[in-house]
Design a protein around this motif. Structure first.
Motif, PDB file in Angstrom:
ATOM      1  N   PHE B 170       0.835  -1.209   0.000  1.00  0.00           N
ATOM      2  CA  PHE B 170       0.000   0.000   0.000  1.00  0.00           C
ATOM      3  C   PHE B 170       0.869   1.258   0.000  1.00  0.00           C
ATOM      4  O   PHE B 170       0.708   2.157  -0.828  1.00  0.00           O
ATOM      5  CB  PHE B 170      -0.914  -0.020   1.232  1.00  0.00           C
ATOM      6  CG  PHE B 170      -1.747   1.219   1.409  1.00  0.00           C
ATOM      7  CD1 PHE B 170      -2.832   1.471   0.594  1.00  0.00           C
ATOM      8  CD2 PHE B 170      -1.433   2.138   2.404  1.00  0.00           C
ATOM      9  CE1 PHE B 170      -3.598   2.617   0.756  1.00  0.00           C
ATOM     10  CE2 PHE B 170      -2.193   3.283   2.574  1.00  0.00           C
ATOM     11  CZ  PHE B 170      -3.272   3.513   1.747  1.00  0.00           C
ATOM     12  N   VAL B 171       1.827   1.289   0.925  1.00  0.00           N
ATOM     13  CA  VAL B 171       2.693   2.466   1.059  1.00  0.00           C
ATOM     14  C   VAL B 171       3.545   2.646  -0.197  1.00  0.00           C
ATOM     15  O   VAL B 171       3.695   3.755  -0.722  1.00  0.00           O
ATOM     16  CB  VAL B 171       3.578   2.334   2.319  1.00  0.00           C
ATOM     17  CG1 VAL B 171       4.626   3.437   2.348  1.00  0.00           C
ATOM     18  CG2 VAL B 171       2.712   2.376   3.561  1.00  0.00           C
ATOM     19  N   GLN B 172       4.067   1.530  -0.679  1.00  0.00           N
ATOM     20  CA  GLN B 172       4.921   1.564  -1.874  1.00  0.00           C
ATOM     21  C   GLN B 172       4.143   2.104  -3.083  1.00  0.00           C
ATOM     22  O   GLN B 172       4.621   2.936  -3.834  1.00  0.00           O
ATOM     23  CB  GLN B 172       5.408   0.134  -2.158  1.00  0.00           C
ATOM     24  CG  GLN B 172       6.544   0.057  -3.150  1.00  0.00           C
ATOM     25  CD  GLN B 172       7.860   0.503  -2.506  1.00  0.00           C
ATOM     26  OE1 GLN B 172       7.890   0.853  -1.324  1.00  0.00           O
ATOM     27  NE2 GLN B 172       8.922   0.505  -3.276  1.00  0.00           N
ATOM     28  N   HIS B 173       2.933   1.592  -3.214  1.00  0.00           N
ATOM     29  CA  HIS B 173       2.074   1.974  -4.332  1.00  0.00           C
ATOM     30  C   HIS B 173       1.790   3.477  -4.311  1.00  0.00           C
ATOM     31  O   HIS B 173       1.827   4.144  -5.347  1.00  0.00           O
ATOM     32  CB  HIS B 173       0.759   1.200  -4.240  1.00  0.00           C
ATOM     33  CG  HIS B 173       0.076   1.048  -5.560  1.00  0.00           C
ATOM     34  ND1 HIS B 173       0.462   0.125  -6.491  1.00  0.00           N
ATOM     35  CD2 HIS B 173      -0.974   1.713  -6.095  1.00  0.00           C
ATOM     36  CE1 HIS B 173      -0.316   0.229  -7.548  1.00  0.00           C
ATOM     37  NE2 HIS B 173      -1.196   1.189  -7.333  1.00  0.00           N
ATOM     38  N   LEU B 174       1.527   3.988  -3.116  1.00  0.00           N
ATOM     39  CA  LEU B 174       1.258   5.420  -2.982  1.00  0.00           C
ATOM     40  C   LEU B 174       2.496   6.230  -3.313  1.00  0.00           C
ATOM     41  O   LEU B 174       2.437   7.259  -3.967  1.00  0.00           O
ATOM     42  CB  LEU B 174       0.816   5.750  -1.551  1.00  0.00           C
ATOM     43  CG  LEU B 174      -0.624   5.446  -1.167  1.00  0.00           C
ATOM     44  CD1 LEU B 174      -0.899   6.001   0.220  1.00  0.00           C
ATOM     45  CD2 LEU B 174      -1.597   6.054  -2.171  1.00  0.00           C
ATOM     46  N   LYS B 175       3.630   5.733  -2.836  1.00  0.00           N
ATOM     47  CA  LYS B 175       4.887   6.470  -2.960  1.00  0.00           C
ATOM     48  C   LYS B 175       5.350   6.531  -4.415  1.00  0.00           C
ATOM     49  O   LYS B 175       5.866   7.553  -4.869  1.00  0.00           O
ATOM     50  CB  LYS B 175       5.949   5.755  -2.122  1.00  0.00           C
ATOM     51  CG  LYS B 175       7.033   6.658  -1.580  1.00  0.00           C
ATOM     52  CD  LYS B 175       7.819   5.883  -0.550  1.00  0.00           C
ATOM     53  CE  LYS B 175       9.170   6.494  -0.289  1.00  0.00           C
ATOM     54  NZ  LYS B 175       9.953   5.625   0.600  1.00  0.00           N
ATOM     55  N   GLU B 176       5.179   5.421  -5.127  1.00  0.00           N
ATOM     56  CA  GLU B 176       5.729   5.343  -6.481  1.00  0.00           C
ATOM     57  C   GLU B 176       4.712   5.718  -7.547  1.00  0.00           C
ATOM     58  O   GLU B 176       4.783   5.237  -8.666  1.00  0.00           O
ATOM     59  CB  GLU B 176       6.245   3.921  -6.744  1.00  0.00           C
ATOM     60  CG  GLU B 176       7.475   3.613  -5.918  1.00  0.00           C
ATOM     61  CD  GLU B 176       7.937   2.184  -6.068  1.00  0.00           C
ATOM     62  OE1 GLU B 176       7.243   1.406  -6.750  1.00  0.00           O
ATOM     63  OE2 GLU B 176       8.984   1.859  -5.505  1.00  0.00           O
ATOM     64  N   ASN B 177       3.765   6.575  -7.177  1.00  0.00           N
ATOM     65  CA  ASN B 177       2.748   6.914  -8.169  1.00  0.00           C
ATOM     66  C   ASN B 177       3.347   7.759  -9.279  1.00  0.00           C
ATOM     67  O   ASN B 177       4.255   8.564  -9.063  1.00  0.00           O
ATOM     68  CB  ASN B 177       1.563   7.630  -7.502  1.00  0.00           C
ATOM     69  CG  ASN B 177       1.907   9.035  -7.096  1.00  0.00           C
ATOM     70  OD1 ASN B 177       1.868   9.952  -7.901  1.00  0.00           O
ATOM     71  ND2 ASN B 177       2.258   9.225  -5.834  1.00  0.00           N
ATOM     72  N   GLU B 178       2.823   7.546 -10.488  1.00  0.00           N
ATOM     73  CA  GLU B 178       3.399   8.157 -11.685  1.00  0.00           C
ATOM     74  C   GLU B 178       3.191   9.670 -11.731  1.00  0.00           C
ATOM     75  O   GLU B 178       3.889  10.379 -12.445  1.00  0.00           O
ATOM     76  CB  GLU B 178       2.786   7.532 -12.937  1.00  0.00           C
ATOM     77  CG  GLU B 178       1.270   7.612 -12.936  1.00  0.00           C
ATOM     78  CD  GLU B 178       0.648   6.985 -14.164  1.00  0.00           C
ATOM     79  OE1 GLU B 178       1.144   7.254 -15.244  1.00  0.00           O
ATOM     80  OE2 GLU B 178      -0.340   6.232 -14.006  1.00  0.00           O
ATOM     81  N   PHE B 179       2.211  10.173 -10.946  1.00  0.00           N
ATOM     82  CA  PHE B 179       1.903  11.604 -11.005  1.00  0.00           C
ATOM     83  C   PHE B 179       2.826  12.428 -10.123  1.00  0.00           C
ATOM     84  O   PHE B 179       2.874  13.638 -10.231  1.00  0.00           O
ATOM     85  CB  PHE B 179       0.461  11.856 -10.554  1.00  0.00           C
ATOM     86  CG  PHE B 179      -0.543  10.966 -11.230  1.00  0.00           C
ATOM     87  CD1 PHE B 179      -0.951  11.216 -12.530  1.00  0.00           C
ATOM     88  CD2 PHE B 179      -1.083   9.879 -10.556  1.00  0.00           C
ATOM     89  CE1 PHE B 179      -1.873  10.404 -13.152  1.00  0.00           C
ATOM     90  CE2 PHE B 179      -2.010   9.068 -11.179  1.00  0.00           C
ATOM     91  CZ  PHE B 179      -2.403   9.311 -12.475  1.00  0.00           C
TER      92      PHE B 179
END
Lengths: 67, 461
Positions: B170-179
């Motif tokens: 979850f945290v990783q996904h939020l952190k590595e967002n393309e925007f």
């Protein structure tokens, strides 16, 4: 030109409108005709320049939003 | 009542008789049994020792010792999965397959060979349904949904287990967002499974300073129905319903929702889906902002265009109106000129008439006038000839005098009288000034000229 510094679009436009309507109704005597036409040209140029500046500024501001 | 047997048996003999009897009557037959666990513990050997009971209104109606041999436990785990572990707790009602065993030393006990999970799940479902109905009746399922929807979520309190892969994802996904969006997440660590999970999550939820957050999320990886039973806990769900900020769940689901999912403002299928939702929300918000910016730009452009058109029309008029006014004025002047010419012609004709009148008057009076003038001239002529003779005599006398005096002054006469004219060059000399000894001089006498040289100059004292 301190007069130009105090001038804003609104006041310039109003004055221009007054001159144009006086011209339209031939309320301006020949004596002051050239003077009035000259003034109207100045006001027109001022309004036109102001519009161009505003347009440029708006473009810059919106660009600066970075959206 | 039968007669007492006079024979006396040993304990072993009796015990074996009982054992034989049980063997003979029951053997290894399996019984389906429903009972509640009163006590349970696992020995170091891996065997489980339980006390099963049946109670009604707090009264114990039956109780019996039971055991799950380590070997059997392994088989049960292999068959039903690790969630079985959660069922082995005091107070848990179980449906199981048991054998009856009697041992001369250890006595009577039940050997638990298998667990019937379908019953368990049925029970779980029933409890869940009852919980849902109660919460619904109290309006608690709607409370979170009635919270005003947030446009974006930036500060997020995360309830999860720090070690859980789901939380990391979850945290990783939020952190590595393309925007490149930056979402602030604070972890509030909680156990997400096991018997104490519900109460610990509940306690943790109450500790969160809601004012600091836009959102609370509950994260847990995939699990079976039994695994997720903690999220059906009624007290926990009541707490969630009353939280004044949105609570979202990201619980990996294999099948249907848990009660907490239905109580929360929004439930997401997986932690990753929840992260995507948060990012999409931001992207949508940014898109809205972009649209607004474009709208703003268009409005400005329209406004400027309108003003431009007005200015242009002024410009065109300004070029036409003064000239047309001048043309019109010129026309008026032309008209005035015509009038002037007309009036002037009239004036001229008037003058002509006056002149003609003068002329005719003149014609009539002229002969008399001329006669008068002629007579005047004759008079003058007469007077002139009379005065003229006397004046002529006088003038002749004067002329004679003058002639005599002029004769005296003639230079030749002067020279004849002994005077001479001395010149230097063309200059006649009247003074010795400007002369030097040795200068050549010409002297004019009445009958010739002399050339001489100055020997000495004697200036008068």
């Amino acid at each position: 030109m301190s007069e130009a510094q105090e001038l804003n679009y609104e006041s310039a436009f109003e004055e221009l409108q007054r001159i144009m309507s006086a011209l339209q109704n031939e309320e301006i005597s020949v004596d002051s005709l050239s003077e009035k036409v000259k003034r109207a040209s100045e006001l027109l140029k001022f309004c036109h320049d102001k519009l161009r500046d505003t347009e440029k500024e708006v473009g810059t501001v919106i660009k600066d939003l970075g959206l | 009542m039968s007669q007492p047997d006079s024979k006396v048996y040993t304990l072993l003999a009796l015990s074996q008789s009982i054992r034989n009897l049980i063997q003979e009557k029951i053997g290894n037959r399996l019984f389906g049994l429903k009972a509640e666990i009163a006590q349970i513990k696992q020995a170091a050997s891996g065997h489980w020792y339980l006390e099963l009971v049946q109670e009604r209104d707090g009264n114990r109606l039956a109780s019996i010792q039971a055991v799950i041999w380590a070997l059997d436990y392994e088989q049960i785990l292999a068959k039903h999965g690790p969630e079985v572990r959660q069922l082995l707790k005091a107070g848990q009602e179980l449906v199981m397959q048991v054998q009856v065993d009697y041992h001369p030393v250890y006595g009577l006990k039940l050997l638990i060979k298998d667990l019937d999970l379908s019953f368990m799940l049925g029970e779980l479902e029933k409890r869940k349904r009852q919980t849902l109905e109660r919460l619904k009746a109290e309006g608690l399922l709607d409370k979170q949904k009635e919270l005003s929807p947030k446009v974006v979520f930036q500060n997020i309190a995360v309830l999860s287990s720090a070690e859980a892969a789901a939380y990391q994802d979850f945290v990783q996904h939020l952190k590595e967002n393309e925007f490149g969006y930056c979402l602030q997440t604070d972890l509030y660590p909680v156990p997400v499974q096991g018997s104490g999970a519900a109460s610990q999550i509940n306690a943790r939820l109450k500790q969160i300073p809601y004012i600091d957050y836009d959102l609370i999320v509950l994260i847990r990886g995939g699990g079976s129905k039994l695994d997720l039973d903690a999220f059906n806990d009624e007290e926990l769900c009541r707490t969630v319903a009353e939280i004044p900020i949105p609570v979202h769940t990201g619980i990996g689901h294999e099948s249907d929702w848990t009660v907490i999912d239905l109580t929360a403002q929004k439930a997401h299928k997986t932690p990753t889906a929840l992260a995507d939702y948060l990012l999409d929300k931001m992207a949508a918000f940014e898109g809205d902002l972009q649209q607004l910016a474009e709208l703003l730009q268009h409005k400005c452009k329209d406004l400027i265009k309108l003003e431009d058109q007005i200015l242009l029309s002024f410009w065109e008029k300004l070029q036409l109106l003064p000239l047309s006014q001048i043309r019109r004025q010129r026309g008026e002047i032309h008209l005035s000129g015509g009038a002037l010419v007309r009036l002037s012609a009239q004036g001229l004709r008037e003058n002509e008439r006056i002149l003609e009148r003068f002329q005719s008057q003149l014609k009539e009076q002229a002969p008399a006038l001329i006669r008068r003038q002629r007579e005047k001239l004759q008079d003058l002529n007469l007077q002139l000839s009379r005065d003229g003779e006397q004046q002529l005599l006088r003038i002749q006398k004067d002329l004679l005098n003058l002639s005599e005096r002029l004769d005296l002054l003639r230079p030749k006469r002067t020279l004849e009288r002994g005077y001479s004219i001395t010149r230097k060059g063309t200059q006649s000399l009247k003074t010795v000034e400007g002369l030097a000894e040795g200068d050549l001089l010409q002297t004019q006498l009445h009958d010739g000229q002399l050339e001489s040289k100055i020997v000495k100059i004697l200036k008068n004292e």
